[in-house]
Scaffold this motif. Structure first.
Motif, mmCIF file in Angstrom:
data_model
loop_
_atom_site.group_PDB
_atom_site.id
_atom_site.type_symbol
_atom_site.label_atom_id
_atom_site.label_comp_id
_atom_site.label_asym_id
_atom_site.label_seq_id
_atom_site.Cartn_x
_atom_site.Cartn_y
_atom_site.Cartn_z
ATOM 1 N N SER A 45 -8.554 -19.313 -11.038
ATOM 2 C CA SER A 45 -8.318 -18.905 -12.425
ATOM 3 C C SER A 45 -9.548 -18.351 -13.129
ATOM 4 N N LYS A 46 -10.568 -17.994 -12.367
ATOM 5 C CA LYS A 46 -11.793 -17.439 -12.966
ATOM 6 C C LYS A 46 -11.477 -16.246 -13.858
ATOM 7 N N THR A 47 -12.150 -16.174 -14.955
ATOM 8 C CA THR A 47 -12.036 -15.129 -16.003
ATOM 9 C C THR A 47 -10.717 -15.200 -16.783
ATOM 10 N N LEU A 89 -14.825 -25.787 -7.140
ATOM 11 C CA LEU A 89 -15.808 -24.726 -7.366
ATOM 12 C C LEU A 89 -15.839 -23.833 -6.133
ATOM 13 N N VAL A 90 -15.583 -22.541 -6.334
ATOM 14 C CA VAL A 90 -15.576 -21.607 -5.208
ATOM 15 C C VAL A 90 -16.648 -20.520 -5.355
ATOM 16 N N GLY A 91 -17.517 -20.662 -6.349
ATOM 17 C CA GLY A 91 -18.598 -19.693 -6.542
ATOM 18 C C GLY A 91 -19.946 -20.351 -6.313
ATOM 19 N N GLY A 201 -8.651 -17.480 3.077
ATOM 20 C CA GLY A 201 -7.503 -16.667 2.718
ATOM 21 C C GLY A 201 -7.428 -16.481 1.212
ATOM 22 N N MET A 202 -7.276 -15.234 0.775
ATOM 23 C CA MET A 202 -7.170 -14.896 -0.639
ATOM 24 C C MET A 202 -5.856 -14.102 -0.827
ATOM 25 N N SER A 203 -5.696 -13.478 -1.989
ATOM 26 C CA SER A 203 -4.401 -12.829 -2.289
ATOM 27 C C SER A 203 -3.909 -11.913 -1.172
ATOM 28 N N ASN A 204 -4.830 -11.171 -0.566
ATOM 29 C CA ASN A 204 -4.409 -10.147 0.396
ATOM 30 C C ASN A 204 -4.182 -10.655 1.809
ATOM 31 N N VAL A 217 -5.569 -22.218 0.566
ATOM 32 C CA VAL A 217 -5.661 -20.779 0.350
ATOM 33 C C VAL A 217 -6.025 -20.546 -1.111
ATOM 34 N N ARG A 218 -6.942 -19.604 -1.338
ATOM 35 C CA ARG A 218 -7.505 -19.370 -2.672
ATOM 36 C C ARG A 218 -6.925 -18.089 -3.243
ATOM 37 N N VAL A 219 -5.949 -18.242 -4.119
ATOM 38 C CA VAL A 219 -5.197 -17.077 -4.587
ATOM 39 C C VAL A 219 -5.421 -16.861 -6.080
ATOM 40 N N GLY A 220 -5.989 -15.718 -6.420
ATOM 41 C CA GLY A 220 -6.220 -15.369 -7.825
ATOM 42 C C GLY A 220 -5.266 -14.280 -8.283
ATOM 43 N N THR A 221 -5.570 -13.053 -7.880
ATOM 44 C CA THR A 221 -4.855 -11.868 -8.358
ATOM 45 C C THR A 221 -3.333 -11.963 -8.210
ATOM 46 N N ALA A 222 -2.860 -12.449 -7.092
ATOM 47 C CA ALA A 222 -1.405 -12.481 -6.853
ATOM 48 C C ALA A 222 -0.685 -13.420 -7.818
ATOM 49 N N ALA A 226 -4.579 -8.751 -12.024
ATOM 50 C CA ALA A 226 -5.936 -8.238 -11.755
ATOM 51 C C ALA A 226 -6.923 -8.765 -12.791
ATOM 52 N N ARG A 227 -8.162 -8.945 -12.340
ATOM 53 C CA ARG A 227 -9.225 -9.340 -13.273
ATOM 54 C C ARG A 227 -9.890 -8.100 -13.816
ATOM 55 N N GLU A 228 -10.345 -8.186 -15.063
ATOM 56 C CA GLU A 228 -11.116 -7.078 -15.619
ATOM 57 C C GLU A 228 -12.459 -7.054 -14.920
HETATM 58 C C1 LIG Z 1 -11.984 -14.678 -6.826
HETATM 59 C C2 LIG Z 1 -11.980 -15.457 -5.579
HETATM 60 C C3 LIG Z 1 -10.790 -15.650 -4.855
HETATM 61 C C4 LIG Z 1 -9.447 -15.069 -5.271
HETATM 62 O O1 LIG Z 1 -9.406 -13.728 -4.906
HETATM 63 P P1 LIG Z 1 -8.058 -12.870 -5.119
HETATM 64 O O2 LIG Z 1 -8.260 -11.708 -4.227
HETATM 65 O O3 LIG Z 1 -8.007 -12.515 -6.563
HETATM 66 O O4 LIG Z 1 -6.921 -13.714 -4.706
HETATM 67 C C5 LIG Z 1 -10.853 -16.425 -3.706
HETATM 68 N N1 LIG Z 1 -12.013 -16.966 -3.285
HETATM 69 C C6 LIG Z 1 -13.167 -16.801 -3.950
HETATM 70 C C7 LIG Z 1 -14.400 -17.439 -3.424
HETATM 71 C C8 LIG Z 1 -13.189 -16.043 -5.107
HETATM 72 O O5 LIG Z 1 -14.350 -15.876 -5.760
#
Ligand SMILES: *Cc1c(COP(=O)(O)O)cnc(C)c1O
Length: 230
Positions: A45-47, A89-91, A201-204, A217-222, A226-228
């Motif tokens: 959920s970043k941003t 925390l994923v950053g 694994g991310m959105s794609n 699995v780490r899903v943001g955009t989906a 989209a993030r700005e």
């Molecule tokens: C932003 C982020 C994601 C999510 O990416 P999406 O492509 O938006 O799903 C997953 N992992 C990390 C470490 C990220 O920084």
């Protein structure tokens, strides 16, 4: 242009996106012959504003990820209230933010260097000390943080000697190459160390990650759109 945080929230759209992601996770999990309980959706959920995150909480999402300590501290102190939430925390984590990160997060997925391990160890007896995953730079990319696969044994031992318990591994594969060999490598390394959590694994590409053994699995955009770009 609208201010971030003021865009209108569409609960129906949130629900559709969540159902699509959950259906894809379920299909990939079944196809891999794995139990549904083996894979956790982490909503990154970043941003994204608190109101949008709350829409997903209302739909039952309980596992979230953020990539900045300060942003997470500000958003989540109110969001967490009275809810069973697991926040990851994923950053990247700077050592001067460790104390705050330990207080805010339930899991730190980005243990990526000795200095950070040393500072984390100073806090290991704090109440609610987070679970730790080692970030692996599986593509050996110079611009990316993480422990190189060939250095993992040594780093794992280093952490253990400091009294840190390692609970998993995570990786962000190169963007310009097929992810599958990287997913397989990470899952193989996790098995080697007997670690039960594999964050990849991310959105794609989360379906492919699940086929290779992802547990988170780490899903943001989906989910959130989209993030700005900053
Ligand atoms: C932003 C982020 C994601 C999510 O990416 P999406 O492509 O938006 O799903 C997953 N992992 C990390 C470490 C990220 O920084």
């Amino acid at each position: 242009m609208q201010h971030p945080g003021t865009e209108k929230i569409d609960p129906q759209l949130c629900e559709t996106r969540l159902q699509n992601v959950q259906a894809e996770i379920e299909a990939a999990t079944i196809a891999a012959g794995r139990a549904a309980s083996e894979v956790t959706l982490l909503a990154i959920s970043k941003t994204k504003p608190a109101a949008l995150i709350e829409a997903f909480m209302d739909l039952g999402v309980r596992h979230f990820g953020e990539n900045r300590v300060q942003e997470a501290a500000e958003k989540w102190s109110a969001l967490r209230a009275n809810r069973e939430i697991e926040l990851h925390l994923v950053g990247p984590l700077q050592t001067n933010k460790v104390k705050q990160a330990v207080a805010v997060f339930d899991v730190i997925q980005t243990l990526d260097r000795e200095k950070l391990a040393r500072v984390l160890a100073q806090h290991k007896d704090a109440p609610g000390f987070p679970k730790l995953y080692i970030q692996v730079n599986s593509g050996a990319e110079p611009q990316k943080s993480g422990i190189l696969p060939q250095d993992l044994t040594e780093f794992y031992a280093f952490c253990t000697q400091l009294g840190l318990t390692i609970d998993g591994v995570m990786s962000i594969p190169p963007v310009d190459a097929p992810a599958e060999p990287h997913f397989k490598l990470l899952a193989e390394r996790a098995a080697h160390f007997g670690l039960s959590n594999v964050s990849m694994g991310m959105s794609n590409d989360f379906a492919s990650a699940i086929a290779c053994g992802a547990t988170h699995v780490r899903v943001g955009t989906a989910l959130f759109g989209a993030r700005e770009s900053k």
